[in-house]
Design a protein around this motif. Structure first.
Motif, PDB file in Angstrom:
ATOM      1  N   HIS A  61       6.279 -33.137  28.027  1.00 51.93           N
ATOM      2  CA  HIS A  61       7.494 -33.699  28.621  1.00 51.93           C
ATOM      3  C   HIS A  61       8.291 -32.663  29.408  1.00 51.93           C
TER       4      HIS A  61
ATOM      5  N   THR B 278      -1.236 -31.177  34.911  1.00 59.85           N
ATOM      6  CA  THR B 278      -0.563 -32.482  34.954  1.00 59.85           C
ATOM      7  C   THR B 278      -0.547 -33.133  33.578  1.00 59.85           C
ATOM      8  N   HIS B 279      -1.705 -33.188  32.919  1.00 63.59           N
ATOM      9  CA  HIS B 279      -1.774 -33.812  31.599  1.00 63.59           C
ATOM     10  C   HIS B 279      -0.980 -33.017  30.555  1.00 63.59           C
TER      11      HIS B 279
ATOM     12  N   GLN C 141       5.275 -30.262  35.842  1.00 66.04           N
ATOM     13  CA  GLN C 141       4.042 -29.513  36.110  1.00 66.04           C
ATOM     14  C   GLN C 141       4.362 -28.109  36.624  1.00 66.04           C
TER      15      GLN C 141
ATOM     16  N   GLU D  63       2.657 -33.904  30.944  1.00 64.47           N
ATOM     17  CA  GLU D  63       2.951 -35.220  30.377  1.00 64.47           C
ATOM     18  C   GLU D  63       3.050 -35.150  28.854  1.00 64.47           C
TER      19      GLU D  63
END
Length: 308
Positions: free
Chosen positions: A31, A24-25, A34, A28
């Motif tokens: 961009h 998930t991170h 997931q 992010e």
């Protein structure tokens, strides 16, 4: 047969996920979704033939292979990003940072710096000062640096800027108080100004002037030659001038040269840069300019008679 390199986007997804231990991170940061991160890492694991992550209910854990692979991938991506930015990104317009020995800047570089600015108005300069160069183990924060020493630094690209000779200098007032027919032996009784850190100081000068094992006062010492020259110009004593740095004082008649003989120094000023750091895209403009100034410098010892 060698394995072909995985696609760069797979490696970037692995590196981000391994740092965060989270798909998930990582998504992010990069961009992308997931699902795309997960799919790219599956593709990477398939191509490498090994599992890189242990999927946990909450988060990830690197396998032994993943832990071994991460630092190599991280370094490669960081280096590629750095080089790309330096050569093609906004780094092309960033400040060219030059650290300069203080006495060299005041007496040699600053009077000429506008010439470089006129030739290259688009180069943005940041000039900082140093006094002494603390050796090969220092961190090279500047793009280029002007330092004083013997030029033997294994991790640096060094270009010699000066071929200095040594001679005593003092103010006109001090000159008027000196003995008639001044000799090197009579200099031993004068108020001498010393600069710490130079290998070629008063002891070297007296030795070359055939005053062997000279004993003289060590009283007044300075950490940079610019301080000693300023004190000498203000009637505080006799300094040992270096030809590339004392000329301005002599031309301004603030200092007078006491002997005609030139004593060669073993040290010099050098323009250096790290051999391991990517050179700023505009550094070559400054290097070419300063080396052309050196070539044209009337203080070049090759054009003068020497006393050895």
């Amino acid at each position: 047969m060698k394995k072909r390199l995985p696609p760069l986007n797979w490696l970037r997804s692995f590196e981000a996920a391994a740092r965060h231990l989270s798909f998930t991170h990582a998504s992010e940061e990069l961009h992308i979704t997931q699902a795309a991160i997960s799919q790219q890492i599956k593709g990477l694991e398939s191509q490498l033939g090994t599992t890189l992550f242990i999927r946990l209910p909450r988060g990830l854990r690197l396998t032994e292979a993943g832990s071994a692979y991460l630092p190599v991938v991280h370094e490669a991506i960081s280096k590629l990003s750095e080089i790309t930015e330096e050569l093609f990104g906004q780094g092309r317009n960033k400040l060219l940072t030059i650290r300069v020995n203080l006495v060299f800047f005041i007496n040699w570089l600053s009077p000429r710096l506008q010439l470089f600015r006129d030739l290259h108005p688009d180069v943005n300069l940041k000039i900082t000062s140093n006094i002494w160069f603390d050796g090969a183990d220092r961190k090279h924060e500047a793009d280029l640096e002007v330092v004083y020493g013997n030029g033997r630094w294994s991790d640096l690209e060094a270009r010699r800027l000066t071929w200095d000779t040594l001679f005593p200098v003092c103010s006109p007032d001090i000159y008027g108080s000196l003995p008639d027919e001044l000799t090197p032996e009579k200099m031993l009784k004068q108020r001498l100004l010393h600069v710490i850190g130079y290998e070629d100081g008063w002891g070297h000068w007296f030795n070359r002037m055939q005053v062997i094992n000279a004993e003289f006062d060590q009283g007044c010492q300075f950490d940079t030659l610019v301080n000693a020259l300023e004190v000498a110009a203000n009637h505080g004593g006799i300094a040992l001038g270096r030809s590339s740095l004392a000329e301005r004082y002599i031309n301004e008649k603030r200092l007078i040269r006491l002997f005609d003989e030139n004593v060669i120094t073993c040290e010099a000023f050098y323009l250096v840069n790290s051999k391991t750091k990517i050179l700023h895209p505009q550094a070559s403009l400054f290097i070419d300019w300063i080396m052309n100034e050196v070539e044209n410098d009337n203080n070049n010892i090759l054009n003068k008679p020497l006393y050895i």
